[in-house]
Every structure is written in structure tokens, then in C-alpha cells.
Design an enzyme around this catalytic site. Structure first.
Site, PDB file in Angstrom:
ATOM      1  N   LYS A  33       0.652  -1.583  -0.001  1.00 11.91           N
ATOM      2  CA  LYS A  33       0.282  -0.078   0.146  1.00 11.91           C
ATOM      3  C   LYS A  33       0.501   1.390  -0.265  1.00 11.91           C
ATOM      4  O   LYS A  33       0.559   2.295  -0.220  1.00 11.91           O
ATOM      5  CB  LYS A  33      -0.998  -0.101   1.262  1.00 11.91           C
ATOM      6  N   THR A  34       1.705   1.306   0.585  1.00  9.37           N
ATOM      7  CA  THR A  34       3.202   2.746   0.784  1.00  9.37           C
ATOM      8  C   THR A  34       3.617   2.809  -0.375  1.00  9.37           C
ATOM      9  O   THR A  34       3.637   3.971  -0.920  1.00  9.37           O
ATOM     10  CB  THR A  34       3.892   2.069   1.663  1.00  9.37           C
ATOM     11  N   ASP A 217      -4.210   7.643   4.273  1.00 11.33           N
ATOM     12  CA  ASP A 217      -3.386   6.130   4.728  1.00 11.33           C
ATOM     13  C   ASP A 217      -4.330   5.554   6.086  1.00 11.33           C
ATOM     14  O   ASP A 217      -4.668   6.384   6.936  1.00 11.33           O
ATOM     15  CB  ASP A 217      -1.663   6.323   5.174  1.00 11.33           C
ATOM     16  N   GLU A 218      -4.003   4.080   6.094  1.00  8.51           N
ATOM     17  CA  GLU A 218      -4.788   3.421   7.215  1.00  8.51           C
ATOM     18  C   GLU A 218      -6.318   4.467   7.600  1.00  8.51           C
ATOM     19  O   GLU A 218      -6.629   4.520   8.458  1.00  8.51           O
ATOM     20  CB  GLU A 218      -3.873   3.575   8.742  1.00  8.51           C
ATOM     21  N   GLN A 252      -8.608  -4.900   9.949  1.00 10.34           N
ATOM     22  CA  GLN A 252      -6.856  -5.224  10.432  1.00 10.34           C
ATOM     23  C   GLN A 252      -7.116  -3.309  11.513  1.00 10.34           C
ATOM     24  O   GLN A 252      -6.503  -2.602  11.884  1.00 10.34           O
ATOM     25  CB  GLN A 252      -5.510  -4.229   9.009  1.00 10.34           C
ATOM     26  N   ARG A 631       2.284 -10.747  10.665  1.00 13.50           N
ATOM     27  CA  ARG A 631       3.050 -10.554  10.307  1.00 13.50           C
ATOM     28  C   ARG A 631       3.712 -11.252  10.222  1.00 13.50           C
ATOM     29  O   ARG A 631       4.488 -10.716  10.014  1.00 13.50           O
ATOM     30  CB  ARG A 631       2.945 -10.429  11.664  1.00 13.50           C
TER      31      ARG A 631
END
Length: 762
Positions: A33-34, A217-218, A252, A631
Site C-alpha cells: 500500500k505504501t 493512509d490507514e 486490520q 506479521r
């Protein structure tokens, strides 16, 4: 142009090159995503759709903002300093600095961090003679910040009773004092900016015209005020709203306790008339078995936008599942597995141990400390460094030695007793004058200060007297109660975690007594026992052997305090040192490791007992488990324990429902898979009406053996002053060594010593 886009997969390319419309990008864990966000900004600039000064990109951490700027610098020959890329708070600070007059702030306004805000509130209470025990500063800070995050000024808060009316009054006093001093807290940055733009149409329209593309973002972590702020800047409801590129993952969303509203993603689709919803499902992090586990687990949540992660990296190794008999065995198993990974060539810093609650770290830290294995607690403090544990240790130090001035100063006014700096100065003057410790100098302080400190001395003396014949674990438990540390932390917003840590201190004492060879009934204050001292004769001199057992030279309490000091020492890995990573699952979000251990997968622990009773709470816990699983890159380990020390007692656990929601073909059980029975039935109580249940079979066997010689029998109804009514499930030992496994219903299974437990037959 092609160089900018050539490393993107089809989904990423579609997202980056979307037309100038609002879009929602569902970006799964490890889906890049970044890269999509930064490439979207670079593409918009390179195609001439915006200038570098017309970029507005919002992140949730300064680290993410810096990473985006670094990547953009590598992509484009532009000066990134003029770009508006930062956190909500950082961008609001920038706006307020530029328009401080419009915001009603001095040009040199200062920002208070959390510690500054707490000190400010304490000073405010003292100046206005408000009782800080009735209105604890932390409660007030949470109340004020919560109101601001909802966009509420004092006049808009619903004061539905006398207590809340007082809170609102203090909130108003707080605002007035902040304005007089020219300071703002973090929540004020966002609210003041929002209000400034609402009430200043020319300014609002200027920024709406400037920022035609807004990237977030997020997005799943936005709270209500942040979402309203974004809608305002985007010009929702105007003729030409900005294009908002929102990137997030509803699977998330794990910060509801901070005010995050995952429902903002659904609202965004409707209110921004989103035509483009793109799912980034190609995962570049984890192997197949790990992703299959994550996908099938999260599919049990009903309120989700839906996506399915996939990988080209192959299935990889199965997820290893370990059932331990106790939390100590669980910790030792982790230690053995870590050693094996390191022997295979894995660096320590590519191994992470995750836990749901901070309190779980104690047993794991103890095993690592004993093995001299380097570790680092990420995003938090090691067990014996935590403030609540340091306060408890200070009380214990005063039990052992009341003349310890450092311990005295730490807790003489904690919890608050109205002993201020001036009173302590008087005490220190008296101590110097009479050459005494602070504790011994208290009688020399006159007036109210002397009386208040005298009450503290009497508390220490009475507690020492009451606990002098108690075993160490019971003594620690009594000190925690008498000091009112537990009661104090229960008044805080997140105080439950601190109380759990305090209860773990009792468990630490139980383990310490067992490991160091003290009798479990040995009084905490008992001194050296002559029969345990090894004496070496050398001529006319007798020498105590330096290798003599620890109980020989110190009392259990003194030895435990020394142990705590050593574990709180320099064992944590230094900066740059290769070290095992320990952290809560919440702290792990945004990180990734080759090897991940998820521990304590038991009902009441993960999912947490506070959340498991409500659908919304359980779904957030499942999202938290999803975050934990994703993770891991290569190896994932899951563990649970049949028994775990809690409140100084052994608790019998059911394995987490999340284990039952994972695909069996992706799991590799390292111990026999638990069958329905005593320890892990399909979420049934240990004692029930079914004669074939595990607990009842054990009780039946005990009856056939004729019971014990102490008058107790399995199946007997009993009452305990703390846990209430229960049923004896199993008996072991005899005489003074007899113990009983008792099911106390809502308190669960307890293992009690019958010689000291205050049980009554019903």
C-alpha cells in the site's frame, strides 16, 4: 512514465492510474500500500494533474510520512519540503501556525504532550482546590480528550448528573487556562483547525481549491472528528469536491478503544459516491499456509468489505501449534524454538513473540533472563520497569527496610494523599537535622503535613505487622491491597492492564519461591536458616560457602527484591544489538518478521474476556488475531496453555475459539491435539451435569479411591470468602500438603491449599 509504473501488479497499476475521482483502496496486509500511495502522488505530479505544493497526504505516524517523502525524492526530481504530507496533528499544526489569528491563538502557541497535559491538569486542580482523589487527573484527561475527539466543547457535553456537571465545569476551566497560557493539547490541534475552517469560508475555500487530490493512509483508523475534517477539506456537498484516495483495510481495524471507527469506510463509500473500489489482494510478505489461516479466520467476521489474500511464494511451512501444560512450559518451549531458529541462521531480530496482554510478558521475560538471551520489549517497558511494578516494589522495599529513602519518596504520596513538595521539604530538613532516615524523621514534622505522613507510616507499620508470618506470595498480594494500588489504577481508562501487571507480580513471587528453594509456607520476612548454610572449616576460621543456597543468606522478601532489581537491570538489548522482539499484538501492527510466535491463545485471554461477550468486541479481537497472523513471513507458531497463573492461583483454560477457526490442513500440532475433555472442551465449563465429562470422570475416580483423609471430597459444594461458591473437582496430596482443584463458576478453576484456604462446606 513507464519506469514509474513498471514494478506494479495489475491491481496496483489500476489504483495508481485512476481518474480524478474519489476511490477506496482495500489494501490487504503486505500488499504494497505504501508503494501505491507514493506512486499515485508521483504519477499525479508527473502527469501534470497537481503541483508538488498541491499534494495533501495524511498518514497516522511520522515514520510513515518520512518514508513516503524519501520514496518520492527517489522517484521525482522535486523538492518534497513544500509537500503537505504528514499526520493529522502535524498538518493541523502547520495550518494553525499559518493562520494563528484566525484560530484565536498567539503566534508562539506551544503544544503540550501527554505528560505536559497531565501536569497542567494537576496544577489546575491544585490552584482551584479541587479534590484530585474525587476527580483523578487521568480521568479528567481522558474526559477532555474524548470530548474533543467527538468535536464537543464544554457547552455541548451532556452533563447528565452532578459528577458529570463538575467534569464539564473543570473542562471549561481547563480551556480558559489553556487560552490564557497560549498552549494546546494534541486533541485541540485537530478540533481548533476544524472549527477555524468551518467558520472561515474564504480560508476553507482557499484550501479546498488548493488540494484537489487528498490521499489518506490507514483510513480504517480514522475517528469521527478526523473523518469530518477530511470531508470539510474535500468539500463534500460542494459543486466540485476534491478526489479523495482512501487506502485502508477494515480487517486490520484494531483501535476502537482509541476512538477509531471502522464504519467510516462504509460511510466513505456512500458520502463520496465512490465508483472505484479496488482490492489489493496480492501479498508479498507471507507464505500460503499463513495467508490461508488469516483468510479463513477473518471470514468469520460478518461486517467486512471482503477480500482474500493470495501469494506466489508457495504454501511454505505449516503453522506450528503447541499445547503447553503451563505458562512456564510455554515460555520454555518458546526459548527452545528460538534457539533452534538461531542455530538455523535466523537473527534474533527476525523473531517476534506476540502477546495479547502486557502482563503475559513476565513469564517469557523471566525465561529469557534466566537463559541470558538478548531481548527487547518493543513499544513498551520490560515487566520490572513498568511504573505500577516499580510502585509495588517500593512498597515491598519499605516492608523489608522502611529506612529506604528512595522507596519512601516514590510512594509516600502515591496513590495521592495530599502530601506536597513543601511537606517533603520539611521532612527532608528534619531528617538532615536529626541525622535520620525520612521514615524515622516523620515524628519531627509538625502540623497537617506531619499528621498525613504519620498516617502513611502507620499504614506501613500495620501492613508489616499483618504480613510478618505470611508466605511471600500472600504477603505481596496483601501489600497490593493495603497500598490501594489496585484501586487506584482501576480508576484509569486503561488501568485494567496495570492491574493485570500487579497481579502478575504475585505470580512472579510464586515462581520465585518455587525456583529458589524456599518452602512455599516460609514467611516472607524469615531470615537465614542455619541448617541451610554450608560451613567450611579452615583452621580456626569458619567460612560460609559462597555457593550456599539463596534461602540460607536472605529472607524470601529480600531475595525477591534483589531478583527484581537484577531483572530490571541492563538485560534488555542495547540499541543496534541483535535481539529477540517482544511486543503486544497492538504494537506489532505495521511490522513484519520472518518468524512469529503468538502466545496465550486461550478463552478470556485471546479473545480477551472484556471483548468476548459482545459481537463488536469479538469481531475486533478476531481482527487483532488476523493482524498477528499476517506479521509472519515464513514461520508462524501458535501456543496455548492448559494452566496459567492468575491472581496468584492456577487457572484452567479453554483453548481459544480462534484455533478452531483455522484450516486444519495448514496446521502442524507439535503436541497431541486436545480432545474434548477437562482442559479444552468445545467451550463448555469444566464441571457440568454430563457424567462423561472429563472433570466428572476424574471426580468419579477419586471417589473410587476413597477420597482423602482430610474430610474433603470431589463433588462437594464449598464457599470461599473471595471466590464465592464452588465445587471441588479434584483432590491431591494429604494432610498439610492437601490441595483442591475447585471450579468457582465465573472465577474459573482455582488450585487452593486446603491448609490455608478459608473454605467452608455447604
Amino acid at each position: 512514465m513507464q519506469n514509474l509504473l513498471h514494478n506494479l501488479n495489475q491491481e496496483q497499476l489500476q489504483a495508481v492510474t485512476l481518474p480524478a475521482q474519489s476511490a477506496l483502496i482495500l489494501a490487504g496486509a503486505g500488499s504494497g500500500k505504501t508503494r501505491v500511495l507514493t506512486t499515485r502522488i508521483a504519477w499525479l505530479i508527473q502527469t501534470g494533474q497537481i503541483s508538488s505544493g498541491g499534494v495533501l497526504a495524511v498518514t497516522f505516524t511520522n515514520k510513515a510520512a518520512k518514508e513516503m517523502l524519501v520514496r518520492l525524492s527517489a522517484m521525482l526530481p522535486v523538492n518534497t519540503r513544500g509537500m503537505w504530507i504528514g499526520t493529522f496533528h502535524g498538518l493541523c499544526n502547520r495550518l494553525l501556525r499559518a493562520h494563528h489569528r484566525d484560530a484565536g491563538l498567539p503566534q508562539t502557541f506551544q503544544i503540550m504532550d501527554s505528560a505536559d497535559q497531565m501536569a497542567f491538569i494537576k496544577r489546575l486542580l491544585k490552584a482551584n482546590q479541587i479534590d484530585d482523589e474525587k476527580f483523578p487527573p487521568k480521568t479528567l484527561m481522558y474526559f477532555i480528550n474524548s470530548a474533543k475527539e467527538q468535536g464537543l466543547r464544554p457547552r455541548e457535553v451532556d452533563a447528565y448528573d452532578e459528577f458529570n456537571r463538575k467534569l464539564v465545569q473543570i473542562y471549561e476551566m481547563y480551556e480558559q487556562q489553556c487560552q490564557r497560557e497560549g498552549v494546546v493539547d494534541f486533541a485541540e490541534l485537530l478540533l481548533r483547525t476544524y472549527e477555524m475552517l468551518v467558520h472561515n469560508q474564504p480560508l476553507r475555500e482557499h484550501y479546498q481549491a488548493r488540494f484537489r487530490h487528498i490521499l489518506v493512509d490507514e483510513f480504517q483508523d480514522t475517528n469521527d472528528l478526523q473523518y469530518r475534517w477530511l470531508k470539510l477539506l474535500a468539500g463534500v456537498g460542494t459543486r466540485a469536491p476534491a478526489a479523495v484516495f482512501a487506502v485502508g483495510d477494515d480487517d486490520q481495524s484494531i483501535y476502537a478503544f482509541r476512538g477509531a471507527n471502522v464504519g467510516n469506510m462504509t460511510a466513505f463509500e456512500q458520502e463520496f459516491a465512490v465508483e472505484n473500489l479496488i482490492k489489493l489482494e496480492q501479498n508479498y510478505r507471507s507464505h500460503g499456509h499463513i495467508l490461508d489461516s488469516a483468510n479463513i479466520l477473518i471470514a468469520n467476521n460478518s461486517k467486512r468489505l471482503g477480500k482474500n489474500l493470495r501469494t506466489d511464494a508457495g504454501q511454505g511451512e505449516q503453522v506450528r501449534v503447541m499445547e503447553a501444560s503451563s505458562d512456564i512450559q510455554e515460555a520454555n518451549w518458546i526459548l527452545d524454538e528460538v534457539r533452534s531458529l538461531v542455530r538455523e541462521g535466523s537473527p534474533y531480530n527476525e523473531i517476534a513473540v506476540l502477546y495479547r496482554s502486557n502482563a503475559q510478558s513476565r513469564v517469557i521475560e523471566h525465561a529469557l533472563f534466566s537463559a541470558n538471551m538478548p531481548y527487547r520489549v518493543y513499544g513498551g517497558l520490560r515487566f520490572f520497569e513498568r511504573a505500577e511494578i516499580k510502585h509495588a516494589i517500593a512498597y515491598l522495599q519499605l516492608m523489608d527496610n522502611p529506612h529506604n529513602d528512595a522507596a519512601f519518596l516514590r510512594v509516600v504520596n502515591f496513590p495521592a494523599r495530599g502530601i506536597g513538595a513543601r511537606s517533603l521539604e520539611q521532612l527532608q530538613d528534619a531528617a538532615r537535622q536529626h541525622q535520620l532516615s525520612l521514615y524515622a524523621a516523620v515524628p519531627y514534622v509538625a502540623g497537617k503535613a506531619g499528621a498525613t505522613m504519620g498516617q502513611f507510616v502507620r499504614l506501613i507499620e500495620s501492613t508489616r505487622f499483618e504480613t510478618q508470618s505470611m508466605p511471600l506470595p500472600e504477603m505481596v498480594d496483601m501489600v497490593l491491597e493495603r497500598s490501594q494500588l489496585k484501586q487506584h489504577y482501576l480508576t484509569e481508562k486503561e488501568g485494567a492492564d496495570r492491574v493485570e501487571n500487579l497481579e502478575q507480580l504475585v505470580n512472579a513471587a510464586v515462581l520465585f519461591v518455587s525456583e529458589e528453594g524456599f518452602g512455599k509456607d516460609a514467611p516472607a520476612f524469615a531470615g537465614p536458616r542455619a541448617e541451610n548454610i554450608t560451613v567450611i572449616s579452615s583452621g580456626d576460621v569458619q567460612i560460609v560457602d559462597a555457593e550456599a543456597a539463596l534461602p540460607a543468606v536472605m529472607s524470601p522478601l529480600a531475595a525477591f527484591l534483589s531478583h527484581a532489581s537484577l531483572e530490571a537491570g541492563d538485560n534488555q538489548a542495547q540499541a543496534g544489538q541483535d535481539a529477540l522482539q517482544l511486543m503486544t499484538v497492538h504494537s506489532a501492527k505495521g511490522l513484519e518478521f520472518n518468524n512469529v510466535f503468538i502466545t496465550g491463545l486461550e478463552e478470556g485471554l485471546f479473545p480477551h474476556e472484556n471483548s468476548a461477550q459482545e459481537e463488536a468486541g469479538l469481531e475486533e479481537e478476531r481482527r487483532l488475531m488476523y493482524v498477528a497472523i499476517t506479521r509472519a513471513r515464513r514461520r508462524l507458531y501458535l501456543s496455548f496453555s492448559q494452566t496459567r497463573m492468575l491472581h496468584g492461583q492456577t487457572r484452567y483454560n479453554l483453548r481459544s475459539r480462534f484455533l478452531d477457526e483455522l484450516p486444519e490442513e495448514s496446521l502442524k500440532w507439535l503436541s497431541p491435539q486436545t480432545k474434548p475433555g477437562w482442559f479444552s472442551p468445545p467451550r463448555k465449563a469444566a464441571w457440568d451435569d454430563n457424567p462423561s465429562s472429563g472433570a466428572n470422570q476424574i471426580a468419579s475416580q477419586m471417589r473410587k479411591q476413597g477420597g482423602q483423609d482430610n474430610g474433603w471430597r470431589p463433588g462437594q459444594n464449598v464457599s470461599h470468602p473471595k471466590f464465592g461458591e464452588g465445587v471441588i473437582v479434584q483432590l491431591e496430596g494429604s494432610g498439610s500438603q492437601a490441595r483442591a482443584h475447585i471450579n468457582f463458576g465465573k472465577f474459573g478453576m482455582k488450585l487452593l491449599d486446603l491448609s490455608i484456604a478459608k473454605l467452608e462446606k455447604i
